[in-house]
Scaffold this motif. Structure first.
Motif, PDB file in Angstrom:
ATOM      1  N   GLN A  83     -33.710 -65.816 -68.099  1.00 35.51           N
ATOM      2  CA  GLN A  83     -32.326 -66.301 -67.239  1.00 35.51           C
ATOM      3  C   GLN A  83     -31.113 -65.494 -67.308  1.00 35.51           C
ATOM      4  OE1 GLN A  83     -31.743 -70.873 -67.291  1.00 35.51           O
ATOM      5  NE2 GLN A  83     -32.815 -70.455 -68.873  1.00 35.51           N
ATOM      6  N   ILE A  84     -30.466 -65.006 -66.099  1.00 36.89           N
ATOM      7  CA  ILE A  84     -29.107 -64.384 -66.431  1.00 36.89           C
ATOM      8  C   ILE A  84     -28.219 -65.129 -65.452  1.00 36.89           C
ATOM      9  CG2 ILE A  84     -28.100 -62.309 -65.716  1.00 36.89           C
ATOM     10  CD1 ILE A  84     -30.501 -60.852 -66.487  1.00 36.89           C
ATOM     11  N   LEU A  85     -27.110 -65.387 -65.924  1.00 36.08           N
ATOM     12  CA  LEU A  85     -25.909 -66.104 -65.357  1.00 36.08           C
ATOM     13  C   LEU A  85     -24.664 -65.256 -65.222  1.00 36.08           C
ATOM     14  CD1 LEU A  85     -26.165 -69.786 -67.082  1.00 36.08           C
ATOM     15  CD2 LEU A  85     -27.562 -69.038 -65.218  1.00 36.08           C
ATOM     16  N   TYR A  86     -24.154 -65.542 -63.901  1.00 28.22           N
ATOM     17  CA  TYR A  86     -23.067 -64.624 -63.709  1.00 28.22           C
ATOM     18  C   TYR A  86     -21.688 -65.339 -63.219  1.00 28.22           C
ATOM     19  CZ  TYR A  86     -19.958 -61.986 -60.551  1.00 28.22           C
ATOM     20  OH  TYR A  86     -18.806 -60.951 -60.091  1.00 28.22           O
ATOM     21  N   THR A  87     -20.492 -65.041 -63.850  1.00 28.15           N
ATOM     22  CA  THR A  87     -19.283 -65.702 -63.729  1.00 28.15           C
ATOM     23  C   THR A  87     -18.230 -64.726 -63.201  1.00 28.15           C
ATOM     24  OG1 THR A  87     -17.516 -67.045 -64.733  1.00 28.15           O
ATOM     25  CG2 THR A  87     -18.644 -65.241 -66.039  1.00 28.15           C
ATOM     26  N   GLU A  88     -17.390 -65.234 -62.282  1.00 32.92           N
ATOM     27  CA  GLU A  88     -16.245 -64.457 -61.595  1.00 32.92           C
ATOM     28  C   GLU A  88     -15.022 -65.161 -61.817  1.00 32.92           C
ATOM     29  OE1 GLU A  88     -17.053 -63.824 -57.750  1.00 32.92           O
ATOM     30  OE2 GLU A  88     -17.003 -65.937 -56.988  1.00 32.92           O
ATOM     31  N   ASP A  89     -14.889 -66.242 -62.821  1.00 32.19           N
ATOM     32  CA  ASP A  89     -13.702 -66.917 -63.073  1.00 32.19           C
ATOM     33  C   ASP A  89     -13.519 -66.943 -64.502  1.00 32.19           C
ATOM     34  OD1 ASP A  89     -15.675 -68.958 -63.599  1.00 32.19           O
ATOM     35  OD2 ASP A  89     -14.947 -70.066 -61.822  1.00 32.19           O
ATOM     36  N   GLY A  90     -14.032 -66.136 -65.330  1.00 30.83           N
ATOM     37  CA  GLY A  90     -13.859 -65.913 -66.869  1.00 30.83           C
ATOM     38  C   GLY A  90     -14.718 -67.302 -67.663  1.00 30.83           C
ATOM     39  N   GLY A  91     -15.996 -67.802 -67.160  1.00 33.64           N
ATOM     40  CA  GLY A  91     -16.888 -68.537 -67.708  1.00 33.64           C
ATOM     41  C   GLY A  91     -16.590 -70.107 -67.350  1.00 33.64           C
ATOM     42  N   ILE A  92     -15.564 -70.288 -66.183  1.00 36.07           N
ATOM     43  CA  ILE A  92     -15.134 -71.612 -65.856  1.00 36.07           C
ATOM     44  C   ILE A  92     -16.458 -72.298 -65.154  1.00 36.07           C
ATOM     45  CG2 ILE A  92     -14.048 -73.092 -64.642  1.00 36.07           C
ATOM     46  CD1 ILE A  92     -11.520 -71.382 -65.026  1.00 36.07           C
ATOM     47  N   SER A  93     -16.904 -71.210 -64.338  1.00 35.84           N
ATOM     48  CA  SER A  93     -18.388 -72.008 -63.603  1.00 35.84           C
ATOM     49  C   SER A  93     -19.387 -70.544 -63.688  1.00 35.84           C
ATOM     50  CB  SER A  93     -17.802 -72.084 -62.054  1.00 35.84           C
ATOM     51  OG  SER A  93     -17.368 -70.915 -61.248  1.00 35.84           O
TER      52      SER A  93
END
Length: 340
Positions: free
Chosen positions: A248-258
């Motif tokens: 699993q790899i997850l991506y955030t573009e709001d500093g980890g909020i979503s």
């Protein structure tokens, strides 16, 4: 399990300690005698030539390699039993060293001043000012287990571990300052994005950011579903990736909020990320090496055994140097898929 690879040393140690009485009990039952009798008449003379030949190698099949770092002249690789391997940066020619008391080394980093620092599972930081030739240890004043370290842009040393503990030293380990986020979680990573922006990540999906070089920390954000973060990589205060179990790899573009899940071609755990310019790579168990395409991840053939890969760096030739289990330390030409 806090980090499958780094905690393996502790698990193995506990196994052997607990096995002592059991093994003694088996001997008293006569099992050892039965086994020895069954081998009478078929025992061949031991051939130790292979063992001796293996001992002469600088990199051995029994080595469990955990980290790579490089300054302007030298590559340093660390691993089990106090192992330190050094090589000139411009040619792979390894020299084998072993630290006193053979500590299990779990990480190594290079500082802006070209010195190296390594972390061992027995709560010690090891410092080298001569490109890995000699090392001095400093005890870390904490009861917590420690898993990851980094060197900040100002040459301070940062170490993270259990109970969301963060330690730092500004004098090469002579003194330490300890703080905690008061979360009962193992921190598995710390990364300075720039001089002031720092991320820590770990168990139960914990992610926290500091905007003042680690002096204070934002209230932790939690990745959904108790995501266990083996590795994290941030390129700014807002953009980042985390890797975990089952590929699993997850991506955030709001500093980890979503977080957004990205497609990967593997179910093997992801243990780390490595960036070269605009290119981003991920690596993990079963010789997994992935390249980010801009939207998802593509697999790179490592032509390797099904061992874990623990760290990656780029050589002057442009090839990658990969390190991991069972003495895996090899160079690989990379043709990454173009991405962001």
């Amino acid at each position: 399990m806090t980090s499958i690879i780094k905690k393996r040393y502790v698990d193995n140690l506990n196994f052997y300690k607990s096995s002592g009485p059991t093994l003694a009990k088996l001997e008293t039952t006569g099992l050892a005698l039965v086994i020895s009798l069954s081998l009478v008449g078929c025992e061949a003379p031991l051939n130790l030539e292979g063992v001796e030949a293996e001992k002469q190698k600088q990199v051995r099949r029994t080595d469990q390699l955990q980290g790579i770092a490089a300054n302007a002249t030298t590559l340093v690789v660390v691993g089990s039993d106090g192992l330190v391997l050094t090589s000139p940066l411009d040619q792979l020619s390894w020299t084998r060293h072993q630290l006193d008391d053979a500590p299990a080394l779990v990480d190594v980093a290079v500082c802006p001043d070209e010195s190296f620092v390594a972390l061992s599972i027995d709560k010690k930081a090891w410092f080298s000012r001569d490109s890995g030739a000699t090392w001095q240890s400093k005890k870390l004043p904490t009861a917590e287990d420690l898993l990851d370290l980094t060197c900040a842009p100002d040459n301070s040393i940062w170490v993270v571990g259990s109970f969301s503990t963060v330690l730092n030293s500004t004098d090469k380990g002579e003194s330490w300052h300890e703080t905690t986020l008061n979360e009962d979680a193992m921190l598995t990573g710390i990364q300075f994005v720039d001089q002031n922006t720092v991320f820590i990540s770990g168990e139960f999906g914990l992610v926290s950011r500091s905007d003042d070089a680690g002096m204070s920390w934002n209230t932790p954000e939690m990745i959904p579903n108790d995501f266990y973060t083996h590795a994290a990589h941030f390129t700014s205060a807002s953009e980042g990736w985390v890797g975990g179990l089952s590929g699993q790899i997850l991506y955030t573009e709001d500093g980890g909020i979503s977080w957004e899940k990205q497609l990967t071609p593997t179910e093997s755990p992801i243990y780390g990320f490595y960036s070269v310019g605009e290119k981003l790579f991920a690596f993990g168990d079963h010789s997994t090496l992935l390249s980010f395409t801009g939207q998802d991840w593509a697999e790179i053939d490592t032509h390797g055994r099904p061992v874990y890969l623990r760290d990656v760096t780029q050589l002057k030739s442009g090839n990658f140097l990969l390190a991991g289990g069972s003495g895996s330390l090899f160079s690989l030409a990379i043709q990454p898929t173009s991405g962001k």
